[in-house]
Each structure stands twice: as C-alpha cells, then as structure tokens.
Design an enzyme around this catalytic site. Structure first.
Site, mmCIF file in Angstrom:
data_model
loop_
_atom_site.group_PDB
_atom_site.id
_atom_site.type_symbol
_atom_site.label_atom_id
_atom_site.label_comp_id
_atom_site.label_asym_id
_atom_site.label_seq_id
_atom_site.Cartn_x
_atom_site.Cartn_y
_atom_site.Cartn_z
ATOM 1 N N SER A 70 42.895 42.169 44.986
ATOM 2 C CA SER A 70 42.434 40.923 44.382
ATOM 3 C C SER A 70 42.480 39.843 45.453
ATOM 4 C CB SER A 70 43.359 40.528 43.220
ATOM 5 O OG SER A 70 43.121 39.197 42.792
ATOM 6 N N TYR A 125 51.960 38.677 40.021
ATOM 7 C CA TYR A 125 50.684 39.382 40.127
ATOM 8 C C TYR A 125 50.260 39.474 41.593
ATOM 9 C CZ TYR A 125 45.705 40.421 39.626
ATOM 10 O OH TYR A 125 44.458 40.983 39.731
#
Length: 247
Positions: A142, A156
C-alpha cells in the site's frame, strides 16, 4: 499478453476488489487463474464468469491466516496443474484507528492477514519455485507501506512496511531464480475502506475513497505488466496513485 498465456497464477483475496480485478484481467490474457478467499459464493461466481467466457479458473475456499489451508491449496494446485508460476499475496485488512485507541484485537488481525497471510503463501510456494527454478512473487502492499498516515494508520502502515521488507528480502535471497514485485496502491476501489471499526476514522476513510478512488483494474493492469516481462527482467516496485491524490 506475452509471457502470461497458460501461466498458473494463484491470487489470494480474490473474492472482490483488487484480487477480483487481477484474476479477471489475467484470465482474459490467457493465464490459468486460481482464486483463493473465504467467501465461496463470491469465488464460485467469479470463477464461473471466467470459465463461461472461455478462460480457465479454479477456486478454493481458504483463510490465509491458517498455514495448513494455504499449504494444502498450493499442494492441490500442483497436483492438478503441475506447477505454479505466480503467487499474488493480495488478501488484506485495513482496520485504521488512532494508535491511542489501543484496538489490540484489530492489530492482531491485521498482522495475521497482512503479514502472516503473505508469509504462509511464500512458505507454501517457495519449494515449488525451487523445484521449477522459476517463479514470481507479487505482493500487494500500500502507499501506507511508504508513508504513515498520521493519527490513524500506524499499525496498518506497520504491516504494509513489513510486506515491503519481505518483498525486498525475497528479491535478494532469490536473485537469479525467482522474480519479486511489490505494488503500492493508493486509493483504489476495494472493500478495504470498510475495515475500520473506529467510527470517525471509518467515515474519513470512506470519504477519501469517494473522492479519490480509481478502478481496481488499474492495479490488475500493473500486475499483468510485471508478469508479462521476459524472464530476465523483474519489475520490483510499482506505486499506483490516483492522479489527484496528493499524499
């Protein structure tokens, strides 16, 4: 596309979003796609669509946090198809919240899916690639694996930085034998936006996706590009953001 036809490609998290887009794109380009995820109904529908349109698809109901299930998936694919050419570690969870909210259960779940889920895929396929003396690991990280979103995305990001480190480690350790690609999507249409239980963060994330998100096909096209390269060429890193995303 050149070098994609008849390759056996396993994709985790294939029941929606980026994973679904990847299998549909690669099947259209001639790959034999293997869908892995937990939702059997979704897998059955997607694989059915692919096969009905002349492609080749298999599906397996798999929880990537269970090492035995991932290993059995790979073993069965090899038994049925004789090889695995590409392993796409795509399954993920984005449960964003301020670190101070101490959502330890969500931290554990993200670690299990985002890190262990990828590692279990590597562990299952590595011996197959060794025997073949060829193979390609593609891991979906990501933009959060490059930059930490202050205030909400710390854990995250930590998991996605781990995917980045793992992919680089694969590249170094397997140089001359396998290929390794890590992809860093920004806002891309997927169910990730619904992963946050923190209400304020969830609303902000969904609003961000509504403002910026580009189609999941954008990532699928990047995956196809990486696979399509000749064997002596490795596309190691790809960052994909909406043109309008400024961070």
């Amino acid at each position: 596309m050149d070098n994609i036809g008849n390759k056996v490609v396993i994709v985790t998290g294939a029941s929606s979003g980026i994973g679904e887009a990847i299998v549909r794109k690669l099947a259209a380009d001639g790959a034999i796609v293997v869908l892995a995820a937990r939702r059997k109904d979704r897998l059955e529908k997607i694989a059915g669509d692919i096969n009905a349109s002349g492609g080749k698809a298999l599906y397996y109901t798999v929880d990537v946090t269970v090492e035995k299930q991932v290993r059995e998936l790979v073993d069965d694919v090899v038994a049925r198809l004789g090889r695995v050419d590409v392993m796409v570690g795509n399954a993920g969870l984005m449960a964003q919240a301020p670190l101070s909210s101490l959502k330890v259960d969500e931290w554990d779940r993200m670690i299990d899916i985002n890190i262990k889920g990828v590692l279990y895929g590597v562990a299952a396929v590595w011996p197959v690639f060794e025997k073949q003396q060829s193979g390609h690991f593609i891991n979906i990280s990501s933009v959060a694996g490059i930059k930490v979103a202050a205030g909400t995305g710390t854990v995250y990001s930590a998991t996605k930085y781990a995917v980045r480190a793992l992919s680089e480690g694969i590249r170094v350790e397997s140089a001359g034998k396998f290929r390794s690609t890590v992809i860093y999507p920004g806002y891309v249409e997927s169910e990730l936006m619904y992963g946050s239980s923190d209400e304020k963060t969830r609303e902000a994330v969904i609003a961000g996706y509504a403002k910026y998100a580009i189609p999941a096909a954008s990532v699928a096209n990047a995956v196809a590009y990486a696979i399509s390269q000749p064997a002596d060429t490795a596309i190691n890193e790809i960052v994909i953001r909406p043109t309008s995303q400024e961070f």
